[in-house]
Design an enzyme around this catalytic site. Structure first.
Site, PDB file in Angstrom:
ATOM      1  N   ASP A   1     -88.265 -76.201  48.016  1.00  0.00           N
ATOM      2  CA  ASP A   1     -87.867 -75.820  49.376  1.00  0.00           C
ATOM      3  C   ASP A   1     -86.402 -76.119  49.681  1.00  0.00           C
ATOM      4  O   ASP A   1     -86.033 -76.422  50.824  1.00  0.00           O
ATOM      5  CB  ASP A   1     -88.767 -76.510  50.424  1.00  0.00           C
ATOM      6  CG  ASP A   1     -90.228 -76.207  50.190  1.00  0.00           C
ATOM      7  OD1 ASP A   1     -90.527 -75.071  49.757  1.00  0.00           O
ATOM      8  OD2 ASP A   1     -91.072 -77.090  50.414  1.00  0.00           O
TER       9      ASP A   1
ATOM     10  N   GLY B   1     -92.909 -70.600  48.273  1.00  0.00           N
ATOM     11  CA  GLY B   1     -92.727 -69.926  49.562  1.00  0.00           C
ATOM     12  C   GLY B   1     -91.233 -69.868  49.806  1.00  0.00           C
ATOM     13  O   GLY B   1     -90.615 -70.899  50.075  1.00  0.00           O
ATOM     14  N   HIS B   2     -90.644 -68.703  49.617  1.00  0.00           N
ATOM     15  CA  HIS B   2     -89.190 -68.558  49.751  1.00  0.00           C
ATOM     16  C   HIS B   2     -88.886 -67.739  51.002  1.00  0.00           C
ATOM     17  O   HIS B   2     -89.557 -66.742  51.271  1.00  0.00           O
ATOM     18  CB  HIS B   2     -88.603 -67.882  48.505  1.00  0.00           C
ATOM     19  CG  HIS B   2     -88.778 -68.696  47.252  1.00  0.00           C
ATOM     20  ND1 HIS B   2     -88.331 -68.311  46.023  1.00  0.00           N
ATOM     21  CD2 HIS B   2     -89.360 -69.921  47.061  1.00  0.00           C
ATOM     22  CE1 HIS B   2     -88.621 -69.245  45.127  1.00  0.00           C
ATOM     23  NE2 HIS B   2     -89.266 -70.221  45.730  1.00  0.00           N
TER      24      HIS B   2
ATOM     25  N   GLN C   1     -90.204 -73.830  42.987  1.00  0.00           N
ATOM     26  CA  GLN C   1     -90.349 -75.297  43.039  1.00  0.00           C
ATOM     27  C   GLN C   1     -88.969 -75.946  42.780  1.00  0.00           C
ATOM     28  O   GLN C   1     -87.957 -75.330  43.029  1.00  0.00           O
ATOM     29  CB  GLN C   1     -91.389 -75.792  42.024  1.00  0.00           C
ATOM     30  CG  GLN C   1     -92.820 -75.425  42.346  1.00  0.00           C
ATOM     31  CD  GLN C   1     -93.172 -73.985  41.997  1.00  0.00           C
ATOM     32  OE1 GLN C   1     -93.022 -73.564  40.879  1.00  0.00           O
ATOM     33  NE2 GLN C   1     -93.668 -73.233  42.955  1.00  0.00           N
TER      34      GLN C   1
ATOM     35  N   LYS D   1     -83.797 -71.872  47.996  1.00  0.00           N
ATOM     36  CA  LYS D   1     -83.504 -71.016  46.843  1.00  0.00           C
ATOM     37  C   LYS D   1     -83.567 -69.545  47.235  1.00  0.00           C
ATOM     38  O   LYS D   1     -82.755 -68.742  46.794  1.00  0.00           O
ATOM     39  CB  LYS D   1     -84.521 -71.287  45.720  1.00  0.00           C
ATOM     40  CG  LYS D   1     -84.503 -72.729  45.227  1.00  0.00           C
ATOM     41  CD  LYS D   1     -85.602 -73.003  44.215  1.00  0.00           C
ATOM     42  CE  LYS D   1     -86.997 -72.978  44.799  1.00  0.00           C
ATOM     43  NZ  LYS D   1     -87.297 -74.018  45.781  1.00  0.00           N
TER      44      LYS D   1
HETATM   45  P1  GDP Z   1     -87.189 -72.233  49.081  1.00  0.00           P
HETATM   46  O1  GDP Z   1     -88.617 -72.452  48.749  1.00  0.00           O
HETATM   47  O2  GDP Z   1     -86.277 -73.068  48.222  1.00  0.00           O
HETATM   48  O3  GDP Z   1     -86.771 -70.785  49.057  1.00  0.00           O
HETATM   49  O4  GDP Z   1     -86.982 -72.763  50.581  1.00  0.00           O
HETATM   50  P2  GDP Z   1     -87.966 -72.483  51.837  1.00  0.00           P
HETATM   51  O5  GDP Z   1     -87.755 -71.085  52.283  1.00  0.00           O
HETATM   52  O6  GDP Z   1     -89.338 -72.921  51.546  1.00  0.00           O
HETATM   53  O7  GDP Z   1     -87.392 -73.533  52.876  1.00  0.00           O
HETATM   54  C1  GDP Z   1     -86.078 -73.480  53.355  1.00  0.00           C
HETATM   55  C2  GDP Z   1     -86.134 -73.282  54.885  1.00  0.00           C
HETATM   56  O8  GDP Z   1     -84.864 -73.569  55.440  1.00  0.00           O
HETATM   57  C3  GDP Z   1     -86.425 -71.852  55.302  1.00  0.00           C
HETATM   58  O9  GDP Z   1     -87.140 -71.871  56.501  1.00  0.00           O
HETATM   59  C4  GDP Z   1     -85.027 -71.255  55.491  1.00  0.00           C
HETATM   60  O10 GDP Z   1     -85.010 -70.156  56.393  1.00  0.00           O
HETATM   61  C5  GDP Z   1     -84.307 -72.424  56.078  1.00  0.00           C
HETATM   62  N1  GDP Z   1     -82.874 -72.518  55.735  1.00  0.00           N
HETATM   63  C6  GDP Z   1     -82.240 -72.079  54.652  1.00  0.00           C
HETATM   64  N2  GDP Z   1     -80.952 -72.490  54.645  1.00  0.00           N
HETATM   65  C7  GDP Z   1     -80.774 -73.189  55.791  1.00  0.00           C
HETATM   66  C8  GDP Z   1     -79.674 -73.903  56.343  1.00  0.00           C
HETATM   67  O11 GDP Z   1     -78.594 -73.976  55.794  1.00  0.00           O
HETATM   68  N3  GDP Z   1     -79.896 -74.520  57.553  1.00  0.00           N
HETATM   69  C9  GDP Z   1     -81.098 -74.481  58.203  1.00  0.00           C
HETATM   70  N4  GDP Z   1     -81.196 -75.108  59.340  1.00  0.00           N
HETATM   71  N5  GDP Z   1     -82.155 -73.829  57.678  1.00  0.00           N
HETATM   72  C10 GDP Z   1     -81.998 -73.207  56.497  1.00  0.00           C
HETATM   73  P1  IMO Z   2     -90.927 -73.513  46.472  1.00  0.00           P
HETATM   74  O1  IMO Z   2     -90.678 -72.484  45.400  1.00  0.00           O
HETATM   75  C1  IMO Z   2     -92.448 -77.475  47.491  1.00  0.00           C
HETATM   76  C2  IMO Z   2     -95.860 -78.955  45.159  1.00  0.00           C
HETATM   77  C3  IMO Z   2     -97.189 -79.127  45.887  1.00  0.00           C
HETATM   78  C4  IMO Z   2     -97.797 -80.278  45.094  1.00  0.00           C
HETATM   79  C5  IMO Z   2     -97.321 -79.978  43.663  1.00  0.00           C
HETATM   80  C6  IMO Z   2     -98.344 -79.253  42.801  1.00  0.00           C
HETATM   81  O2  IMO Z   2     -91.196 -72.929  47.802  1.00  0.00           O
HETATM   82  O3  IMO Z   2     -89.843 -74.527  46.466  1.00  0.00           O
HETATM   83  P2  IMO Z   2     -99.262 -76.761  42.735  1.00  0.00           P
HETATM   84  O4  IMO Z   2     -99.948 -75.929  43.776  1.00  0.00           O
HETATM   85  O5  IMO Z   2     -98.003 -76.163  42.212  1.00  0.00           O
HETATM   86  O6  IMO Z   2    -100.180 -77.181  41.627  1.00  0.00           O
HETATM   87  O7  IMO Z   2     -98.873 -78.135  43.502  1.00  0.00           O
HETATM   88  O8  IMO Z   2     -96.151 -79.184  43.800  1.00  0.00           O
HETATM   89  N1  IMO Z   2     -95.254 -77.604  45.262  1.00  0.00           N
HETATM   90  C7  IMO Z   2     -94.184 -77.309  46.018  1.00  0.00           C
HETATM   91  N2  IMO Z   2     -93.492 -78.078  46.898  1.00  0.00           N
HETATM   92  N3  IMO Z   2     -92.066 -76.205  47.262  1.00  0.00           N
HETATM   93  C8  IMO Z   2     -92.732 -75.437  46.377  1.00  0.00           C
HETATM   94  O9  IMO Z   2     -92.312 -74.198  46.017  1.00  0.00           O
HETATM   95  C9  IMO Z   2     -93.872 -75.969  45.745  1.00  0.00           C
HETATM   96  N4  IMO Z   2     -94.774 -75.487  44.868  1.00  0.00           N
HETATM   97  C10 IMO Z   2     -95.602 -76.504  44.576  1.00  0.00           C
HETATM   98  O10 IMO Z   2     -97.000 -79.454  47.224  1.00  0.00           O
HETATM   99  O11 IMO Z   2     -97.204 -81.488  45.487  1.00  0.00           O
HETATM  100 MG    MG Z   3     -90.421 -73.027  49.693  1.00  0.00          MG
END
Ligand code: GDP
Ligand code: IMO
Ligand code: MG
Length: 432
Positions: A13, A40-41, A231, A16
């Site tokens: 998270d 979840g991106h 991840q 990416k």
């Molecule tokens: P990923 O899994 O690495 O793609 O990241 P996620 O999408 O799960 O989580 C990142 C969250 O932060 C999302 O809700 C983005 O919309 C938000 N986000 C991304 N960059 C920024 C930032 O620079 N500032 C803030 N406040 N939110 C951001």
């Molecule tokens: P993105 O791509 C954050 C964590 C789960 C758990 C562990 C194993 O959005 O960054 P799994 O279902 O993969 O067997 O769970 O890994 N986990 C993540 N945490 N971001 C993710 O993906 C994750 N994908 C799995 O919470 O601790």
């Molecule tokens: Mg994510």
């Protein structure tokens, strides 16, 4: 030929998805190479928010080819849902998305195994998986006997294979479940599963491809390829905080095995880190703030899971852990994200060493029990009060924020080339 990778260097998270969407503009192909719908991106532009699980975050530029490579585990129902949702939001998805015939398929028994196993951890805390069947599917892939690859869904003999595996899985699940869990256990029906999966395959037929050959041809043709990690490196099955990890190589080490593209073609490895740290699920987290400071980060950063909506655990930036994962992943430069979240803190801390059993150490231990005993050694720097979300150039940042960026760079040992100050495409500062 040049390949760029976007890899999370923490526990996932790190934003990416945002970075991949931005960098897609300068590439011909974007590739997911590991993980599955546990990812979840989020991508935000034009006043709209898009959530991606299996489909590469480059899908918004239809001239760019999106590839789901063989190292990914795919849940066909979930990919179809994602395609429908994105199309409903006006995104074009056709031949611009190809899915590897080698990718392993998540089957109904994998969800059951994930559910049963997650509450069965007899020792220690539960991993707290995303319940997407990821671990059980990778387990069957490595075990080989009960695995199904995406390409097999289109070939004759699949009915017999599903019938055979279902019979064994029914026995396995009955043996695995505790007495309590047995009450919720319904026998898997091979005919129903075959009908469902043949239906999914029919709808996904147009996307089936040998993506390894496609990518190797692209390498020969000098195409620009962007790899999207899922991840983060601390969740890597081999190099992360085992056993509290995911079941694939989510550090830079997984790019080549998951896609088939030789590692020597990778020219740029962008390590994505939040300006602080988050973690979802179980496992040790040395800089965790289980207090009002952690809650303030959670509130300001809206730190609730994209996939499972669970509140994310929050803490200060851990430079020792990121120095390790940056080296492990061959990181060339850092994208520092969510910096805006740290506004209004009087002071900000970074962990630059640990104390382990009274001794000061500067490395990330291999053993999980050692990681659990780490006490962070912090350096404290002044915070800033200004809102950063409207800032578009590096020199307009408050001096305290610039000092913090420099401190992150120095303690991790890599240059910070990109700074993100909000979820939107435009809320990004490219340093050079
Ligand atoms: P990923 O899994 O690495 O793609 O990241 P996620 O999408 O799960 O989580 C990142 C969250 O932060 C999302 O809700 C983005 O919309 C938000 N986000 C991304 N960059 C920024 C930032 O620079 N500032 C803030 N406040 N939110 C951001
Ligand atoms: P993105 O791509 C954050 C964590 C789960 C758990 C562990 C194993 O959005 O960054 P799994 O279902 O993969 O067997 O769970 O890994 N986990 C993540 N945490 N971001 C993710 O993906 C994750 N994908 C799995 O919470 O601790
Ligand atoms: Mg994510």
């Amino acid at each position: 030929m040049s390949a760029t990778c976007v890899i999370g260097l923490q526990w996932g998270d790190e934003a990416k998805g945002k970075l991949v969407d931005l960098l897609t503009e300068e590439n011909d192909i974007v590739v997911r190479f590991q993980g599955g719908a546990n990812a979840g991106h989020t991508v935000v532009f034009g006043g709209k928010k898009f959530k991606l699980s299996l489909i590469p975050s480059g899908i918004f530029r239809p001239e760019v080819q999106s590839v789901i490579a063989g190292g990914v585990v795919i849940n066909p129902a979930s990919i179809l849902n994602e395609i429908d949702t994105l199309r409903g939001q006006g995104v074009e998805i056709g031949k611009n998305l190809i899915i590897s015939d080698r990718a392993h398929v998540i089957m109904p028994w994998h969800f059951e195994e994930d559910r049963i196993m997650n509450t069965l951890m007899g020792h220690g805390e539960a991993i707290g998986t995303t319940m997407r069947g990821i671990g059980p599917c990778y387990r069957d892939k490595v075990g080989r006997s009960f695995a199904i690859r995406f390409g097999e869904l289109f070939r004759s003999g699949i009915e017999e294979k599903i019938a055979y595996i279902t019979k064994i899985k029914n026995r396995f699940l009955a043996g695995l479940a505790s007495d309590d869990q047995k009450k919720d256990l319904t026998l898997l029906d091979p005919d129903q599963i075959t009908r469902d999966y043949k239906g999914f395959a029919e709808r996904l037929k147009a996307h089936l491809a040998d993506t390894t050959r496609y990518l190797l041809d692209a390498v020969d043709a000098n195409k620009r390829i962007l790899f999207e990690g899922a991840q983060g490196a601390l969740l890597d099955i081999d190099h992360g905080t085992y056993p509290y990890v995911t079941s694939s190589n989510s550090s830079g080490t997984g790019v080549s095995s998951g896609s088939g593209v030789p590692a020597s073609f990778i020219k740029r490895m962008v390590g994505v880190v939040k300006a602080y740290t988050t973690r979802v699920g179980g496992g040790p987290f040395p800089t965790e703030l289980d207090n009002e400071v952690g809650q303030k980060i959670r509130d300001r950063g809206n730190e609730y899971g994209t996939v499972t909506k669970r509140p994310r655990r929050c803490g200060w930036f851990d430079a020792v852990a990121v120095r390790y994962t940056a080296s492990l992943s061959g990181t060339t430069d850092i994208a520092l994200t969510l910096l805006d979240v740290l506004s209004t803190f009087d002071e900000i801390r970074l962990c630059t060493a640990y104390e382990l059993d009274g001794e000061k150490i500067h490395y990330f231990p291999a053993n999980i029990e050692d990681v659990a005993r780490l006490k962070p050694v912090y350096e404290t720097v002044p915070g800033w009060s200004e809102d950063l979300s409207g800032i578009r150039s590096f020199q307009d940042l408050p001096q305290a924020a610039i000092n913090y960026i420099n401190k992150v760079s120095e303690s991790v040992g890599k240059p910070v080339s990109i700074v993100s100050v909000g979820p939107g495409r435009e809320q990004t500062i490219f340093r050079n």
